[in-house]
Motif scaffolding. Structure first.
Motif, PDB file in Angstrom:
ATOM      1  N   PHE A  59       0.842  -1.183   0.000  1.00  0.00           N
ATOM      2  CA  PHE A  59       0.000   0.000   0.000  1.00  0.00           C
ATOM      3  C   PHE A  59       0.887   1.245   0.000  1.00  0.00           C
ATOM      4  O   PHE A  59       1.943   1.265   0.636  1.00  0.00           O
ATOM      5  CB  PHE A  59      -0.915   0.002   1.223  1.00  0.00           C
ATOM      6  CG  PHE A  59      -1.887  -1.150   1.250  1.00  0.00           C
ATOM      7  CD1 PHE A  59      -3.194  -0.985   0.798  1.00  0.00           C
ATOM      8  CD2 PHE A  59      -1.484  -2.394   1.710  1.00  0.00           C
ATOM      9  CE1 PHE A  59      -4.075  -2.055   0.811  1.00  0.00           C
ATOM     10  CE2 PHE A  59      -2.372  -3.471   1.732  1.00  0.00           C
ATOM     11  CZ  PHE A  59      -3.667  -3.296   1.275  1.00  0.00           C
ATOM     12  N   GLN A  60       0.422   2.261  -0.704  1.00  0.00           N
ATOM     13  CA  GLN A  60       1.216   3.481  -0.833  1.00  0.00           C
ATOM     14  C   GLN A  60       0.323   4.700  -0.628  1.00  0.00           C
ATOM     15  O   GLN A  60      -0.793   4.760  -1.150  1.00  0.00           O
ATOM     16  CB  GLN A  60       1.860   3.543  -2.219  1.00  0.00           C
ATOM     17  CG  GLN A  60       2.730   4.770  -2.442  1.00  0.00           C
ATOM     18  CD  GLN A  60       3.131   4.904  -3.893  1.00  0.00           C
ATOM     19  OE1 GLN A  60       2.391   5.456  -4.698  1.00  0.00           O
ATOM     20  NE2 GLN A  60       4.278   4.375  -4.247  1.00  0.00           N
ATOM     21  N   ILE A 103       4.910   7.159   0.986  1.00  0.00           N
ATOM     22  CA  ILE A 103       5.170   6.113   1.976  1.00  0.00           C
ATOM     23  C   ILE A 103       4.594   4.801   1.462  1.00  0.00           C
ATOM     24  O   ILE A 103       3.464   4.758   0.970  1.00  0.00           O
ATOM     25  CB  ILE A 103       4.517   6.446   3.335  1.00  0.00           C
ATOM     26  CG1 ILE A 103       4.899   7.858   3.798  1.00  0.00           C
ATOM     27  CG2 ILE A 103       4.878   5.398   4.380  1.00  0.00           C
ATOM     28  CD1 ILE A 103       6.352   8.035   4.107  1.00  0.00           C
ATOM     29  N   GLU A 104       5.344   3.725   1.596  1.00  0.00           N
ATOM     30  CA  GLU A 104       4.868   2.402   1.184  1.00  0.00           C
ATOM     31  C   GLU A 104       5.000   1.432   2.344  1.00  0.00           C
ATOM     32  O   GLU A 104       6.041   1.376   3.017  1.00  0.00           O
ATOM     33  CB  GLU A 104       5.672   1.883  -0.005  1.00  0.00           C
ATOM     34  CG  GLU A 104       5.181   0.540  -0.528  1.00  0.00           C
ATOM     35  CD  GLU A 104       6.056   0.008  -1.659  1.00  0.00           C
ATOM     36  OE1 GLU A 104       5.574  -0.869  -2.393  1.00  0.00           O
ATOM     37  OE2 GLU A 104       7.209   0.456  -1.768  1.00  0.00           O
ATOM     38  N   VAL A 105       3.927   0.662   2.597  1.00  0.00           N
ATOM     39  CA  VAL A 105       3.935  -0.322   3.673  1.00  0.00           C
ATOM     40  C   VAL A 105       3.360  -1.635   3.160  1.00  0.00           C
ATOM     41  O   VAL A 105       2.704  -1.676   2.122  1.00  0.00           O
ATOM     42  CB  VAL A 105       3.107   0.159   4.894  1.00  0.00           C
ATOM     43  CG1 VAL A 105       3.641   1.478   5.437  1.00  0.00           C
ATOM     44  CG2 VAL A 105       1.627   0.271   4.539  1.00  0.00           C
ATOM     45  N   ASP A 106       3.605  -2.713   3.907  1.00  0.00           N
ATOM     46  CA  ASP A 106       2.981  -3.986   3.547  1.00  0.00           C
ATOM     47  C   ASP A 106       1.612  -4.073   4.207  1.00  0.00           C
ATOM     48  O   ASP A 106       1.165  -3.134   4.892  1.00  0.00           O
ATOM     49  CB  ASP A 106       3.876  -5.174   3.908  1.00  0.00           C
ATOM     50  CG  ASP A 106       4.074  -5.367   5.408  1.00  0.00           C
ATOM     51  OD1 ASP A 106       3.327  -4.755   6.211  1.00  0.00           O
ATOM     52  OD2 ASP A 106       4.981  -6.121   5.800  1.00  0.00           O
ATOM     53  N   LYS A 107       0.929  -5.193   4.028  1.00  0.00           N
ATOM     54  CA  LYS A 107      -0.449  -5.327   4.520  1.00  0.00           C
ATOM     55  C   LYS A 107      -0.532  -5.296   6.046  1.00  0.00           C
ATOM     56  O   LYS A 107      -1.599  -5.074   6.613  1.00  0.00           O
ATOM     57  CB  LYS A 107      -1.073  -6.608   3.988  1.00  0.00           C
ATOM     58  CG  LYS A 107      -0.400  -7.881   4.489  1.00  0.00           C
ATOM     59  CD  LYS A 107      -1.042  -9.119   3.883  1.00  0.00           C
ATOM     60  CE  LYS A 107      -0.373 -10.385   4.388  1.00  0.00           C
ATOM     61  NZ  LYS A 107      -0.991 -11.600   3.803  1.00  0.00           N
ATOM     62  N   ASN A 108       0.611  -5.501   6.716  1.00  0.00           N
ATOM     63  CA  ASN A 108       0.646  -5.459   8.169  1.00  0.00           C
ATOM     64  C   ASN A 108       1.069  -4.092   8.699  1.00  0.00           C
ATOM     65  O   ASN A 108       1.250  -3.923   9.913  1.00  0.00           O
ATOM     66  CB  ASN A 108       1.593  -6.535   8.703  1.00  0.00           C
ATOM     67  CG  ASN A 108       1.142  -7.935   8.325  1.00  0.00           C
ATOM     68  OD1 ASN A 108      -0.027  -8.278   8.481  1.00  0.00           O
ATOM     69  ND2 ASN A 108       2.064  -8.744   7.817  1.00  0.00           N
ATOM     70  N   GLY A 109       1.254  -3.133   7.790  1.00  0.00           N
ATOM     71  CA  GLY A 109       1.643  -1.794   8.194  1.00  0.00           C
ATOM     72  C   GLY A 109       3.135  -1.599   8.356  1.00  0.00           C
ATOM     73  O   GLY A 109       3.583  -0.523   8.779  1.00  0.00           O
ATOM     74  N   LEU A 164       6.744  -0.598   7.419  1.00  0.00           N
ATOM     75  CA  LEU A 164       7.297   0.357   6.467  1.00  0.00           C
ATOM     76  C   LEU A 164       8.242  -0.349   5.502  1.00  0.00           C
ATOM     77  O   LEU A 164       9.174  -1.045   5.915  1.00  0.00           O
ATOM     78  CB  LEU A 164       8.051   1.466   7.209  1.00  0.00           C
ATOM     79  CG  LEU A 164       8.666   2.551   6.325  1.00  0.00           C
ATOM     80  CD1 LEU A 164       7.588   3.355   5.606  1.00  0.00           C
ATOM     81  CD2 LEU A 164       9.555   3.477   7.157  1.00  0.00           C
ATOM     82  N   LEU A 165       8.004  -0.168   4.199  1.00  0.00           N
ATOM     83  CA  LEU A 165       8.860  -0.735   3.170  1.00  0.00           C
ATOM     84  C   LEU A 165       9.785   0.316   2.566  1.00  0.00           C
ATOM     85  O   LEU A 165      10.961   0.065   2.330  1.00  0.00           O
ATOM     86  CB  LEU A 165       8.008  -1.365   2.068  1.00  0.00           C
ATOM     87  CG  LEU A 165       7.088  -2.506   2.499  1.00  0.00           C
ATOM     88  CD1 LEU A 165       6.246  -2.979   1.330  1.00  0.00           C
ATOM     89  CD2 LEU A 165       7.887  -3.664   3.090  1.00  0.00           C
ATOM     90  N   SER A 166       9.235   1.489   2.277  1.00  0.00           N
ATOM     91  CA  SER A 166      10.055   2.562   1.714  1.00  0.00           C
ATOM     92  C   SER A 166       9.406   3.902   1.994  1.00  0.00           C
ATOM     93  O   SER A 166       8.197   3.995   2.212  1.00  0.00           O
ATOM     94  CB  SER A 166      10.259   2.372   0.203  1.00  0.00           C
ATOM     95  OG  SER A 166       9.029   2.537  -0.487  1.00  0.00           O
ATOM     96  N   GLU A 167      10.244   4.935   1.975  1.00  0.00           N
ATOM     97  CA  GLU A 167       9.768   6.302   2.193  1.00  0.00           C
ATOM     98  C   GLU A 167      10.556   7.234   1.290  1.00  0.00           C
ATOM     99  O   GLU A 167      11.780   7.127   1.177  1.00  0.00           O
ATOM    100  CB  GLU A 167       9.948   6.698   3.648  1.00  0.00           C
ATOM    101  CG  GLU A 167       9.472   8.099   3.976  1.00  0.00           C
ATOM    102  CD  GLU A 167       9.480   8.397   5.465  1.00  0.00           C
ATOM    103  OE1 GLU A 167       9.133   9.533   5.844  1.00  0.00           O
ATOM    104  OE2 GLU A 167       9.840   7.489   6.248  1.00  0.00           O
ATOM    105  N   GLU A 168       9.851   8.135   0.624  1.00  0.00           N
ATOM    106  CA  GLU A 168      10.490   9.110  -0.249  1.00  0.00           C
ATOM    107  C   GLU A 168      10.015  10.505   0.131  1.00  0.00           C
ATOM    108  O   GLU A 168       8.814  10.742   0.280  1.00  0.00           O
ATOM    109  CB  GLU A 168      10.165   8.832  -1.713  1.00  0.00           C
ATOM    110  CG  GLU A 168      10.782   9.836  -2.676  1.00  0.00           C
ATOM    111  CD  GLU A 168      10.580   9.459  -4.133  1.00  0.00           C
ATOM    112  OE1 GLU A 168      10.613  10.365  -4.992  1.00  0.00           O
ATOM    113  OE2 GLU A 168      10.389   8.258  -4.411  1.00  0.00           O
ATOM    114  N   ASN A 169      10.976  11.436   0.283  1.00  0.00           N
ATOM    115  CA  ASN A 169      10.656  12.799   0.665  1.00  0.00           C
ATOM    116  C   ASN A 169      11.329  13.783  -0.279  1.00  0.00           C
ATOM    117  O   ASN A 169      12.539  13.693  -0.534  1.00  0.00           O
ATOM    118  CB  ASN A 169      11.105  13.073   2.101  1.00  0.00           C
ATOM    119  CG  ASN A 169      10.299  12.297   3.121  1.00  0.00           C
ATOM    120  OD1 ASN A 169       9.116  12.539   3.309  1.00  0.00           O
ATOM    121  ND2 ASN A 169      10.930  11.334   3.775  1.00  0.00           N
TER     122      ASN A 169
END
Length: 346
Positions: free
Chosen positions: A171-172, A184-190, A192-197
Motif C-alpha cells: 500500500f502506498q 510512503i509504502e507499507v505492507d499489509k501489516n503496516g 514500512l517498506l520505503s519512504e520518499e521525501n
C-alpha cells in the motif's frame, strides 16, 4: 502541483511505478555495493546477478513498457476468458490496451468497480497478473491505516494505492506538506517498506549533486526525492528537456543506479552494437548504470519470446549476452547436466 499526483506523472514518464513496487522485491539483492533505495534498482545491476536471476529480472522489467507500445482493443475482440476475469475488476465493457510480455499478449483494463478504480493486467488465458488499485484511506486494512495516519500527521493526502502481484499486497500513500511531496509504502501489516521525501538540490550530498548535474546537462530539474528502503538511501530525480520528461536514480555515494535511454541517446558505439545484434527494433529498452564512472548499458526486448538481452560497455563491447533457448538446442553435455540437477523438480 496540478491535479495529477507525482505517481501519476511518473507513469506518464514511461518508467512505470510498478517496477518500483512489484515482484522485483522477491529477487535476492545483488552483491554490488550500491544502496538500493527502491525496488527497481534490482534491475540496474544485472551484471552482478547470476544468470538464472538475470532472466527473472529481465522478464519483470517488461512491466515498465506496458503502456509504451500498447494496442487498444474493443470488448468484442477480447477473448472470453479474459472478459470473465476482467468483470471482477471493471464495470461495463471497456476497451483493453494490449502489449507483449515474453511473447504472450497481456490485456490491461482501467476502470471502476465497487467504488475503487482498478488498473489490472491479465494474460491471454485470463490469468491475473498484477493490480494497481486507487482507494481511500478507509479502504485499507486497519494496520495500514494506522501506519499511514502516524506519518500523515496533518499533511494533505493526495492519493492512496494498493498494489497486488504474486499474491502479495503493498500500500502506498502520497501526501503533501508545505508544497513538498512524500510517498510512503507499507505492507499489509503496516510495516514500512520505503519512504520518499522531496528536497532541494542544495540539500543533497555533494557527490550526488555532481552526478545529478552531469546527467541533467542542459535539462531543467523538476524534482529530487530522497528514498529510504531497508536502511539504504538513494535519490530519485526528475527533469525535462526539449519537452520530454525523464528520470533517473542516484546512490548516496554518487553512482548512477539507473537511467532509461532511447537508442539515439546512447553513445554511438553502443548504438552500433545494438543495431548489429538486435536490429532496428523499437521495442528494446536501454538502461544505463554506472559504478565509479564505469558505465554499462543493459539492452533487452521484453516482448520477445527468447528474452534476448545484452550488457554493453561504453565503447560498445559486449560484456554479456543472454538468450532463452529450448533444452533440445543446448549441447548434449549441458542437457544431461540440467536433467541431473533438476531431476524430480516440477
Amino acid at each position: 502541483m496540478g491535479s495529477a499526483t507525482r505517481s501519476d506523472r511518473r507513469e506518464a514518464y514511461g518508467v512505470r511505478a510498478a517496477c518500483r513496487r512489484f515482484a522485483i522485491r522477491a529477487l535476492s539483492k545483488p552483491a554490488r555495493k550500491w544502496k538500493s533505495g527502491s525496488k527497481l534498482h534490482a534491475l540496474h545491476t544485472l551484471r552482478d546477478i547470476p544468470g538464472r536471476w538475470m532472466i527473472g529480472a529481465l522478464v519483470l522489467f517488461a512491466v515498465s513498457l506496458q503502456y509504451c507500445f500498447a494496442t487498444k482493443l474493443p470488448w468484442s475482440q477480447i477473448p472470453d476468458a479474459v472478459k470473465e476475469e476482467a468483470k471482477h475488476f471493471v464495470n461495463g465493457q471497456p476497451t483493453a490496451e494490449t502489449h507483449l510480455e515474453k511473447g504472450d499478449t497481456i490485456y490491461h483494463f482501467s476502470g471502476g468497480k465497487n467504488g475503487k478504480h482498478n488498473d489490472v493486467d491479465l494474460s491471454s488465458a485470463g490469468k491475473f497478473i498484477r493490480l494497481e488499485q486507487r482507494l481511500g484511506l478507509g479502504g485499507c486494512p486497519k494496520p495500514v491505516q494506522n501506519a499511514f495516519r502516524q506519518r500523515i500527521n496533518g499533511a494533505k493526502v493526495e492519493e492512496v494505492k494498493r498494489f497486488v502481484d504474486n499474491d502479495q499486497s503493498t500500500f502506498q500513500v502520497e501526501m503533501t506538506r508545505n508544497d513538498r511531496t512524500s510517498i510512503i509504502e507499507v505492507d499489509k501489516n503496516g510495516k514500512l517498506l520505503s519512504e520518499e521525501n522531496e528536497m532541494d538540490l542544495a540539500q543533497v550530498p555533494a557527490v550526488v549533486q555532481a552526478t545529478i548535474k552531469t546527467e541533467l546537462n542542459a535539462a531543467a530539474l523538476t524534482y529530487v526525492g530522497k528514498v529510504v528502503e531497508s536502511g539504504d538511501v538513494s535519490f530519485h530525480v526528475e527533469a525535462t528537456a526539449n519537452n520530454k520528461d525523464f528520470e533517473f536514480e542516484v546512490a548516496d555515494d554518487g553512482d548512477l543506479l539507473r537511467r532509461e535511454l532511447t537508442l539515439f541517446e546512447a553513445p554511438a558505439a553502443v548504438q552500433k552494437t545494438i543495431l548489429a545484434r538486435m536490429g532496428n527494433n523499437m521495442d528494446i529498452t536501454i538502461v544505463k548504470d554506472c559504478e565509479n564512472h564505469d558505465c554499462q548499458f543493459t539492452v533487452e526486448n521484453p516482448a520477445a519470446k527468447d528474452e534476448h538481452s545484452l550488457v554493453l560497455a561504453m565503447n560498445g563491447t559486449v560484456v554479456s549476452e543472454s538468450q532463452a533457448v529450448a533444452l533440445a538446442q543446448t549441447p548434449t553435455a549441458v542437457q544431461k547436466l540440467i536433467q541431473d540437477e533438476t531431476a524430480g523438480a516440477t
